[in-house]
Design an enzyme around this catalytic site. Structure first.
Site, PDB file in Angstrom:
ATOM      1  N   GLY C  13       0.784  -1.179   0.034  1.00  0.00           N
ATOM      2  CA  GLY C  13       0.084  -0.064  -0.074  1.00  0.00           C
ATOM      3  C   GLY C  13       0.704   1.388  -0.154  1.00  0.00           C
ATOM      4  N   ALA C  14       0.244   2.428  -0.004  1.00  0.00           N
ATOM      5  CA  ALA C  14       0.728   3.619   0.236  1.00  0.00           C
ATOM      6  C   ALA C  14       1.656   3.700   1.456  1.00  0.00           C
ATOM      7  CB  ALA C  14      -0.096   4.889  -0.276  1.00  0.00           C
ATOM      8  N   ARG C  15       2.831   4.327   1.429  1.00  0.00           N
ATOM      9  CA  ARG C  15       3.482   4.601   2.669  1.00  0.00           C
ATOM     10  C   ARG C  15       3.509   3.284   3.602  1.00  0.00           C
ATOM     11  NH1 ARG C  15       4.208   7.083  -0.222  1.00  0.00           N
ATOM     12  NH2 ARG C  15       3.150   8.997  -0.684  1.00  0.00           N
ATOM     13  N   SER C  19       9.166   0.755  -1.025  1.00  0.00           N
ATOM     14  CA  SER C  19      10.462   1.204  -1.553  1.00  0.00           C
ATOM     15  C   SER C  19      11.533   0.770  -0.845  1.00  0.00           C
ATOM     16  CB  SER C  19      10.238   2.801  -2.125  1.00  0.00           C
ATOM     17  OG  SER C  19       9.275   2.973  -3.020  1.00  0.00           O
ATOM     18  N   HIS C  51      13.496   9.815  -1.608  1.00  0.00           N
ATOM     19  CA  HIS C  51      13.995   8.829  -1.992  1.00  0.00           C
ATOM     20  C   HIS C  51      15.390   8.615  -2.349  1.00  0.00           C
ATOM     21  CE1 HIS C  51      10.007   6.226  -2.772  1.00  0.00           C
ATOM     22  NE2 HIS C  51       9.946   7.203  -1.551  1.00  0.00           N
ATOM     23  N   ARG C  52      15.824   9.692  -3.068  1.00  0.00           N
ATOM     24  CA  ARG C  52      17.176   9.853  -3.665  1.00  0.00           C
ATOM     25  C   ARG C  52      18.059   9.738  -2.502  1.00  0.00           C
ATOM     26  NH1 ARG C  52      17.299  13.953  -8.023  1.00  0.00           N
ATOM     27  NH2 ARG C  52      16.256  12.192  -9.506  1.00  0.00           N
ATOM     28  N   ARG C  54      17.836   8.633   0.427  1.00  0.00           N
ATOM     29  CA  ARG C  54      17.930   7.482   1.233  1.00  0.00           C
ATOM     30  C   ARG C  54      18.615   6.470   0.423  1.00  0.00           C
ATOM     31  NH1 ARG C  54      12.114   5.160   2.114  1.00  0.00           N
ATOM     32  NH2 ARG C  54      12.337   4.673  -0.058  1.00  0.00           N
ATOM     33  N   GLU C  63      15.437   8.283 -15.906  1.00  0.00           N
ATOM     34  CA  GLU C  63      13.848   8.680 -15.731  1.00  0.00           C
ATOM     35  C   GLU C  63      13.275   8.282 -16.895  1.00  0.00           C
ATOM     36  OE1 GLU C  63      12.840  12.498 -14.549  1.00  0.00           O
ATOM     37  OE2 GLU C  63      14.161  12.428 -12.532  1.00  0.00           O
TER      38      GLU C  63
END
Lengths: 173, 173, 173
Positions: C13-15, C19, C51-52, C54, C63
């Site tokens: 799910g979201a959050r 990732s 994200h980057r 992390r 991309e």
């Protein structure tokens, strides 16, 4: 003969592959498809037709939008498994028709407590998003959660499906 | 004595049976119910009352809508387990009150990192639907996801509940 | 060398921490981040940047919002694993661009059926809430479900993530 346990609940999100998984549990022997959905619009008619083509021959179909428990009670036989697809559409029909949900659910659980033949029931998980904005939406979600909990308690096997893959939640078969 | 691990997170959708499952983890010994919900309207009052009747005697209740970490820190005792129900209502209260969510979450994780007695926390999974339309909805979903991840990281046991059935996500107890 | 199987789908799910979990599968060796998201607004830019940071050094980034299958086909190499994050953003981009979803999905599955190097794909579970009110919302949910099912069928390993914790749905690696 079929290796299906007396009762199985297949639970999953929308487009999780739960119906296809449920169908895969059935062998080549004749089976009965007990449909709760009705083709009230084109979107729905297309889905029903898609499911029907996937199941292919060997299946007979019975439609019962409301009196599911009685219909199921009438058609269960040891030599012919039944697929009920799905409890979410059934619940939606009951709410639209103003039926007493708890009573209908009691009756279904009664029938499932002593099934006369193998039955597989498909239902949606609908409670993992945000709180619905409307009280109707909240009521639907609450009823669906109760339906899933109570039917799961009756079934010998409960399977959660995500991305077409099964996860066994319960197996006392 | 109670076989509960020091800390347990019970995660599930709405009406998934997560609170009933969480309560089932408690034995007959006295326990404390730490409620984050408040009976602000009839719908909510009914739910709170329903939960209270289900738990029955042997439970004492403490209500703390906002300062959960401190309240928990104060009441944890080796001989009396605590049930926190639920983190989703707590988060909602914090957002309405304009509190700093990250700070409150840091403090809760600090308390959970060295619990003085068994604690079971209930929380909702809310991120498995479509993206919410409002930025408040998205913010809530994001915060809830972080709360669940961080509390799960602190807890010894994490259980996912669907249709009333538990699935162990983590067990280092 | 990397112990990653040829193909992994990380679903959540979201959050949900999907990732971060997906990134944790990668070792210290150089890896390629194949991003489908674009920084079209501040909210999105912030997430991409988060994200980057992390992931840190050792990662190169490419991309590709639309032609994911071709991009992936071009960059896969046995000695450098690829992280595709995420299929939900890719689907959203395809729908906005009016692309033929089924064709794009066919092509992706073709590439994944014989990967030239380890690939991990991240995707959202979006079908466990109520039925979306708009037909666009329903279409998105339906497409996402199909994407997840078909990619899951191609991948050797499929992992469901909740509260940052993995649950293996499939492992034939």
């Amino acid at each position: 003969m079929n290796a299906l346990p007396p009762s199985t609940l297949v639970l999953g999100g929308a487009r999780s592959g739960k119906s296809a998984y449920a169908e895969s549990l059935f062998g080549e022997a004749p089976a009965l498809y007990l449909a709760t959905g009705q083709a009230l619009d084109g979107e729905m008619a297309e889905r029903i037709d898609h499911h029907r083509r996937r199941r292919g021959a060997g299946w007979s179909t019975l439609e019962e939008p409301l009196d599911l428990a009685d219909a199921l009670d009438n058609v269960m036989r040891p030599d012919r498994p039944v697929l009920v697809d799905c409890l979410t559409m059934w619940l939606s029909n009951l709410m639209h028709a103003g039926r007493d949900i708890d009573r209908c659910l009691d009756r279904l659980c009664e029938v499932l407590s002593a099934p006369n033949g193998p039955v597989v029931l498909v239902s949606n998980e609908v409670g993992m998003g945000l709180v619905p904005e409307t009280s109707l939406g909240r009521a639907f979600r609450d009823h669906q959660g109760r339906v899933n909990q109570r039917v799961a308690a009756q079934c010998r096997r409960v399977v959660f499906v995500a991305a077409g893959l099964p996860l066994i939640l319960k197996d006392v078969s």
